[in-house]
Design a protein around this motif. Structure first.
Motif, PDB file in Angstrom:
ATOM      1  N   ALA A   1       0.841  -1.207   0.000  1.00 42.98           N
ATOM      2  CA  ALA A   1       0.000   0.000   0.000  1.00 42.98           C
ATOM      3  C   ALA A   1       0.873   1.253   0.000  1.00 42.98           C
ATOM      4  O   ALA A   1       0.569   2.231  -0.704  1.00 42.98           O
ATOM      5  N   ILE A   2       1.955   1.238   0.772  1.00 44.18           N
ATOM      6  CA  ILE A   2       2.881   2.375   0.791  1.00 44.18           C
ATOM      7  C   ILE A   2       3.518   2.545  -0.585  1.00 44.18           C
ATOM      8  O   ILE A   2       3.609   3.658  -1.122  1.00 44.18           O
ATOM      9  N   THR A   3       3.958   1.423  -1.167  1.00 39.27           N
ATOM     10  CA  THR A   3       4.597   1.460  -2.484  1.00 39.27           C
ATOM     11  C   THR A   3       3.646   2.024  -3.529  1.00 39.27           C
ATOM     12  O   THR A   3       4.021   2.889  -4.341  1.00 39.27           O
ATOM     13  N   ARG A   4       2.397   1.552  -3.535  1.00 39.93           N
ATOM     14  CA  ARG A   4       1.406   2.040  -4.503  1.00 39.93           C
ATOM     15  C   ARG A   4       1.231   3.547  -4.372  1.00 39.93           C
ATOM     16  O   ARG A   4       1.219   4.279  -5.372  1.00 39.93           O
ATOM     17  N   MET A   5       1.101   4.010  -3.139  1.00 42.32           N
ATOM     18  CA  MET A   5       0.875   5.434  -2.924  1.00 42.32           C
ATOM     19  C   MET A   5       2.036   6.265  -3.474  1.00 42.32           C
ATOM     20  O   MET A   5       1.827   7.275  -4.158  1.00 42.32           O
ATOM     21  N   LEU A   6       3.272   5.831  -3.203  1.00 41.52           N
ATOM     22  CA  LEU A   6       4.443   6.588  -3.636  1.00 41.52           C
ATOM     23  C   LEU A   6       4.632   6.533  -5.156  1.00 41.52           C
ATOM     24  O   LEU A   6       4.880   7.557  -5.798  1.00 41.52           O
ATOM     25  N   VAL A   7       4.517   5.332  -5.731  1.00 37.10           N
ATOM     26  CA  VAL A   7       4.721   5.193  -7.174  1.00 37.10           C
ATOM     27  C   VAL A   7       3.674   5.991  -7.943  1.00 37.10           C
ATOM     28  O   VAL A   7       4.001   6.744  -8.876  1.00 37.10           O
ATOM     29  N   CYS A   8       2.417   5.856  -7.561  1.00 37.34           N
ATOM     30  CA  CYS A   8       1.339   6.576  -8.269  1.00 37.34           C
ATOM     31  C   CYS A   8       1.500   8.086  -8.128  1.00 37.34           C
ATOM     32  O   CYS A   8       1.293   8.836  -9.092  1.00 37.34           O
ATOM     33  N   ALA A   9       1.872   8.539  -6.935  1.00 33.07           N
ATOM     34  CA  ALA A   9       2.019   9.979  -6.707  1.00 33.07           C
ATOM     35  C   ALA A   9       3.150  10.553  -7.552  1.00 33.07           C
ATOM     36  O   ALA A   9       2.983  11.586  -8.219  1.00 33.07           O
ATOM     37  N   VAL A  10       4.294   9.897  -7.540  1.00 35.73           N
ATOM     38  CA  VAL A  10       5.459  10.415  -8.250  1.00 35.73           C
ATOM     39  C   VAL A  10       5.287  10.295  -9.766  1.00 35.73           C
ATOM     40  O   VAL A  10       5.535  11.249 -10.515  1.00 35.73           O
ATOM     41  N   LYS A  11       4.847   9.134 -10.240  1.00 35.69           N
ATOM     42  CA  LYS A  11       4.732   8.937 -11.692  1.00 35.69           C
ATOM     43  C   LYS A  11       3.576   9.722 -12.290  1.00 35.69           C
ATOM     44  O   LYS A  11       3.659  10.166 -13.445  1.00 35.69           O
ATOM     45  N   SER A  12       2.515   9.937 -11.534  1.00 31.77           N
ATOM     46  CA  SER A  12       1.377  10.712 -12.052  1.00 31.77           C
ATOM     47  C   SER A  12       1.738  12.189 -12.201  1.00 31.77           C
ATOM     48  O   SER A  12       1.088  12.921 -12.948  1.00 31.77           O
ATOM     49  N   ALA A  13       2.777  12.626 -11.467  1.00 30.55           N
ATOM     50  CA  ALA A  13       3.199  14.029 -11.550  1.00 30.55           C
ATOM     51  C   ALA A  13       4.078  14.288 -12.769  1.00 30.55           C
ATOM     52  O   ALA A  13       4.334  15.437 -13.121  1.00 30.55           O
ATOM     53  N   GLU A  14       4.525  13.232 -13.428  1.00 32.33           N
ATOM     54  CA  GLU A  14       5.367  13.381 -14.620  1.00 32.33           C
ATOM     55  C   GLU A  14       4.560  13.885 -15.802  1.00 32.33           C
ATOM     56  O   GLU A  14       3.336  13.734 -15.863  1.00 32.33           O
ATOM     57  N   ASN A  15       5.254  14.408 -16.773  1.00 27.17           N
ATOM     58  CA  ASN A  15       4.619  14.836 -18.022  1.00 27.17           C
ATOM     59  C   ASN A  15       4.203  13.594 -18.809  1.00 27.17           C
ATOM     60  O   ASN A  15       5.047  12.765 -19.161  1.00 27.17           O
ATOM     61  N   PRO A  16       2.892  13.429 -19.073  1.00 29.05           N
ATOM     62  CA  PRO A  16       2.425  12.214 -19.783  1.00 29.05           C
ATOM     63  C   PRO A  16       3.073  12.043 -21.146  1.00 29.05           C
ATOM     64  O   PRO A  16       3.172  10.926 -21.661  1.00 29.05           O
ATOM     65  N   SER A  17       3.514  13.147 -21.757  1.00 24.97           N
ATOM     66  CA  SER A  17       4.103  13.061 -23.094  1.00 24.97           C
ATOM     67  C   SER A  17       5.456  12.361 -23.085  1.00 24.97           C
ATOM     68  O   SER A  17       6.012  12.065 -24.139  1.00 24.97           O
ATOM     69  N   ASP A  18       6.015  12.128 -21.883  1.00 22.28           N
ATOM     70  CA  ASP A  18       7.287  11.409 -21.798  1.00 22.28           C
ATOM     71  C   ASP A  18       7.166   9.988 -22.337  1.00 22.28           C
ATOM     72  O   ASP A  18       8.152   9.383 -22.732  1.00 22.28           O
ATOM     73  N   GLY A  19       5.938   9.468 -22.310  1.00 19.78           N
ATOM     74  CA  GLY A  19       5.683   8.148 -22.898  1.00 19.78           C
ATOM     75  C   GLY A  19       6.269   6.979 -22.149  1.00 19.78           C
ATOM     76  O   GLY A  19       6.490   5.914 -22.718  1.00 19.78           O
ATOM     77  N   ASP A  20       6.534   7.143 -20.858  1.00 20.81           N
ATOM     78  CA  ASP A  20       7.064   6.037 -20.061  1.00 20.81           C
ATOM     79  C   ASP A  20       5.918   5.102 -19.670  1.00 20.81           C
ATOM     80  O   ASP A  20       4.999   5.479 -18.952  1.00 20.81           O
ATOM     81  N   LEU A  21       5.983   3.880 -20.182  1.00 24.16           N
ATOM     82  CA  LEU A  21       4.943   2.891 -19.860  1.00 24.16           C
ATOM     83  C   LEU A  21       5.250   2.297 -18.493  1.00 24.16           C
ATOM     84  O   LEU A  21       5.777   1.195 -18.381  1.00 24.16           O
ATOM     85  N   TRP A  22       4.914   3.050 -17.453  1.00 23.61           N
ATOM     86  CA  TRP A  22       5.315   2.652 -16.106  1.00 23.61           C
ATOM     87  C   TRP A  22       4.318   1.732 -15.432  1.00 23.61           C
ATOM     88  O   TRP A  22       4.644   1.055 -14.459  1.00 23.61           O
ATOM     89  N   LEU A  23       3.094   1.662 -15.942  1.00 22.35           N
ATOM     90  CA  LEU A  23       2.055   0.842 -15.317  1.00 22.35           C
ATOM     91  C   LEU A  23       1.946  -0.488 -16.055  1.00 22.35           C
ATOM     92  O   LEU A  23       1.772  -0.507 -17.278  1.00 22.35           O
ATOM     93  N   ASN A  24       2.060  -1.579 -15.332  1.00 28.24           N
ATOM     94  CA  ASN A  24       1.942  -2.885 -15.967  1.00 28.24           C
ATOM     95  C   ASN A  24       0.535  -3.069 -16.522  1.00 28.24           C
ATOM     96  O   ASN A  24      -0.432  -2.556 -15.946  1.00 28.24           O
ATOM     97  N   PRO A  25       0.374  -3.807 -17.630  1.00 28.76           N
ATOM     98  CA  PRO A  25      -0.964  -3.993 -18.206  1.00 28.76           C
ATOM     99  C   PRO A  25      -1.986  -4.609 -17.248  1.00 28.76           C
ATOM    100  O   PRO A  25      -3.189  -4.461 -17.444  1.00 28.76           O
ATOM    101  N   THR A  26      -1.516  -5.303 -16.209  1.00 31.11           N
ATOM    102  CA  THR A  26      -2.439  -5.908 -15.242  1.00 31.11           C
ATOM    103  C   THR A  26      -3.093  -4.857 -14.352  1.00 31.11           C
ATOM    104  O   THR A  26      -4.091  -5.137 -13.692  1.00 31.11           O
ATOM    105  N   GLU A  27      -2.511  -3.666 -14.288  1.00 35.15           N
ATOM    106  CA  GLU A  27      -3.102  -2.556 -13.543  1.00 35.15           C
ATOM    107  C   GLU A  27      -3.855  -1.685 -14.546  1.00 35.15           C
ATOM    108  O   GLU A  27      -3.265  -1.176 -15.491  1.00 35.15           O
ATOM    109  N   VAL A  28      -5.163  -1.491 -14.340  1.00 32.70           N
ATOM    110  CA  VAL A  28      -5.979  -0.791 -15.337  1.00 32.70           C
ATOM    111  C   VAL A  28      -5.518   0.649 -15.510  1.00 32.70           C
ATOM    112  O   VAL A  28      -5.311   1.124 -16.621  1.00 32.70           O
ATOM    113  N   GLU A  29      -5.376   1.377 -14.411  1.00 34.69           N
ATOM    114  CA  GLU A  29      -4.862   2.731 -14.457  1.00 34.69           C
ATOM    115  C   GLU A  29      -4.376   3.135 -13.072  1.00 34.69           C
ATOM    116  O   GLU A  29      -4.629   2.439 -12.081  1.00 34.69           O
TER     117      GLU A  29
END
Length: 476
Positions: free
Chosen positions: A266-294
Motif C-alpha cells: 500500500a505504501i509502495t502504490r501510494m508513492l509510485v502513483c504519486a510520483v509517476k502521475s506528476a510526470e509529463n504524460p508526453s514522456d511516454g514512459d509505460l510505467w504501469l503494468n498492463p495488469t493494472e488498469v490505471e
C-alpha cells in the motif's frame, strides 16, 4: 486402488509451510484429473472461447522483456495450436502478424475460476488438499499456457508462497534466494501490486550495467509433467518454456507475513502513483503494468493504506484468539493471495481493495518448524547452480520416465551496455554523483530520472523500514 502418496497431507503441508528453499515434489499428483489438461483437451473444454496471449520476441536482449514491451492478441486455443504447428490458417488469424520462428506466445495468469466459470465441476480436477490445504481446488488456481521461449521476467511475489504443477511440456526455473535481492537490482517500474521486478535479464545479464549480479546464486531446475515445485516466500524467479507447448497450474498459499506485506504494498502504490502521475504524460514512459488498469488516485491509495494497516492489527488480534481454538479449514483458509494478479478496477472501493485487505473470516497459515527435511526421491532439493549437476538428474526420475534436465551451465561472458536501460543511464559505469562544478552532469552521464529516484525510494529494504515505522506509530 488409490495411489499411495509419499507424503500425507499433514506432512506435505508441514514441508510447504516450513521449507525456506525451493524443492520439487514427485509422485504426489498421479491421480489428479488435471494431469490430462493438455492443450488439445483444454481447447475442447473452452470450445471457441478466446483468451488473451502475450507475445514477445525470441531474440535475447540485454533488457528484460517486461509486459509493457510485449504485444497482445485475443485468440482461441485452437488458433494458438494451429500457430505453433505452422498451419496455413494462421495467415489470416490473430497470430498472422507474428511469425512463429520469431515470437513466443503466453496465456499467463489465467484464473481458472474465471475462464471456466460456466464449468465449475472442472475445479475439482485440482486437489491441493493432498498438500494439506482442504477445500483448495482449481477455483483458487491459475493456468499458464505457453509456446517455446515464453517467459516471465525475473521477479519476486510480495505475498505468499507458491505451489506449481507442471502439466504439459517442461519449464526451466531460475530461482534466487531473498538474500540476493540487492544483486538483482529490484525495481517497481513497471508497477504492479505484489510483484517486484529485477532490472537484470537473468537469461542474458548485462554485467557492465549490473555488476553485482555476479554475486547472485541461481538455483536452476527443469520442471517436468507430474512434478510440483515449491517456491518459498520472496524467492526471485525467472521462468521459461523449453518445449513447443507448456501448461502449468499454480496456487499461491497465504502466509501470516502477508499482513505486513500488504502494508508495504500500500505504501509502495501510494508513492509510485504519486510520483509517476506528476510526470509529463508526453514522456511516454509505460510505467504501469498492463495488469493494472490505471493509476489509482491519492485518495483511494490512502484508503488502501488505512485498510491494510487495520487488517494488520485485526489479524494480529485474530491470531491471538485463534490459538485458543482449532484452526479453520477449507474455504475459510483461503484469502486474497490466490487473486494475486486480479486487474484492479478503479473507483470500486472497498471491493477493489481485496489484494490489500482480508475478509476476516479467512485466516492465513503460520510458518512451522521442520525437525528434519525429508529430501529423497519424492522431494528433490533445488540446489545452487554449481551443485546442480549432481542432483538435478534425480528431479526427472520421480514422476517422469524421460530425463528432462540437461546440464545448464551459467557461463556469462563480458557483456556491454549497448542500449539505454529502462531506468539506467547510457554510461552505466559513471556514478551519478560525478558532476561538473556547474552542477550539470558530465557529458557521458545522463541526468538522474524519476525512475532512478523511485528505485531508491521504494526499494524493498526502504519500504520495509517505512512500514515498520508506520505500524509502530499506529500502534501507539
Amino acid at each position: 486402488g488409490e495411489d499411495v502418496k509419499p507424503f500425507t497431507p499433514g506432512k506435505a503441508k508441514e514441508i510447504v509451510m516450513s521449507l525456506q528453499q525451493p524443492a520439487v515434489f514427485c509422485n504426489m499428483v498421479g491421480d489428479w484429473p488435471a494431469l490430462h489438461w493438455n492443450a488439445k483437451y483444454l481447447s475442447a473444454v473452452l470450445d471457441g472461447k478466446t483468451i488473451q496471449f502475450r507475445l514477445g520476441l525470441k531474440t535475447v536482449d540485454l533488457v528484460p522483456q517486461f509486459e509493457t514491451r510485449c504485444s497482445y492478441v485475443k485468440a482461441t486455443l485452437e488458433e494458438f495450436l494451429a500457430w505453433t504447428c505452422g498451419q496455413p490458417s494462421c495467415l489470416s488469424g490473430p497470430f498472422s502478424c507474428y511469425e512463429y520462428s520469431k515470437y513466443w506466445a503466453y496465456a499467463d495468469y489465467k484464473y481458472i475460476a474465471r475462464i471456466f466459470e460456466d464449468k465449475p465441476e472442472i475445479f475439482q480436477d485440482i486437489r491441493w488438499s493432498d498438500f494439506g490445504f482442504p477445500g483448495r481446488s482449481g477455483k483458487e488456481s491459475t493456468l499458464w499456457i505457453g509456446s517455446e521461449g515464453a517467459n516471465t521476467p525475473c521477479h519476486l511475489d510480495s505475498y505468499g508462497c507458491n505451489l506449481v504443477l507442471q502439466v504439459q511440456g517442461r519449464k526451466r526455473w531460475h530461482l534466487f534466494p531473498p538474500g540476493d535481492t540487492s544483486f538483482l537490482y529490484p525495481t517497481r517500474i513497471p508497477y504492479e501490486e505484489s510483484s517486484i521486478f529485477s532490472k537484470v535479464n537473468v537469461a542474458n545479464p548485462d554485467l557492465k550495467c549490473f555488476p553485482k549480479f555476479r554475486n547472485a546464486t541461481a538455483h536452476v531446475v527443469t520442471l517436468s509433467p507430474g512434478q510440483v515445485l515449491l517456491v518459498p516466500r520472496h524467492w526471485w524467479h525467472y521462468v521459461e518454456s523449453i518445449d513447443p507447448i507448456t501448461i502449468s497450474i499454480n496456487s499461491w498459499i497465504e502466509l501470516d507475513a502477508d499482513h505486513e506485506a500488504r502494508v508495504e504494498e500500500a505504501i509502495t502504490r501510494m508513492l509510485v502513483c504519486a510520483v509517476k502521475s506528476a510526470e509529463n504524460p508526453s514522456d511516454g514512459d509505460l510505467w504501469l503494468n498492463p495488469t493494472e488498469v490505471e493509476a489509482t488516485s491519492h485518495e483511494i491509495n490512502l484508503q488502501y493504506l488505512n485498510k491494510a494497516v487495520s487488517a494488520y492489527f485485526n489479524c494480529q488480534k485474530a491470531s491471538v484468539s485463534e490459538q485458543a481454538r482449532p484452526s479453520s479449514t477449507g474455504a475459510e483458509q483461503r484469502t486474497s493471495a490466490s487473486c494475486k494478479r486480479k486487474k484492479r478496477k478503479v473507483g470500486c472501493e472497498p471491493e477493489g481493495c481485496r489484494l490489500l485487505t482480508h475478509e476476516f473470516g479467512f485466516s492465513t497459515f503460520k510458518a512451522e518448524k521442520l525437525q528434519k527435511v525429508p529430501f529423497g526421491p519424492h522431494l528433490i532439493e533445488v540446489l545452487p547452480q554449481s551443485q546442480e549437476t549432481s542432483s538435478m538428474g534425480a528431479v526427472a526420475v520421480g514422476s517422469d520416465s524421460r530425463d528432462p534436465h540437461e546440464n545448464e551451465g551459467g557461463h556469462f561472458g563480458k557483456l556491454h551496455c549497448t542500449r539505454k536501460q529502462l531506468v539506467m543511464s547510457n554510461d552505466c559505469e559513471t556514478p551519478a554523483h560525478q558532476m561538473d562544478s556547474d552542477s550539470s552532469p558530465n557529458a557521458s552521464q545522463t541526468a538522474l530520472s524519476t525512475n532512478d529516484l523511485l528505485d531508491c525510494l521504494v526499494n524493498p529494504h526502504v519500504i520495509s523500514l517505512v512500514a515498520q515505522l508506520l505500524l509502530e506509530r499506529t500502534r501507539v
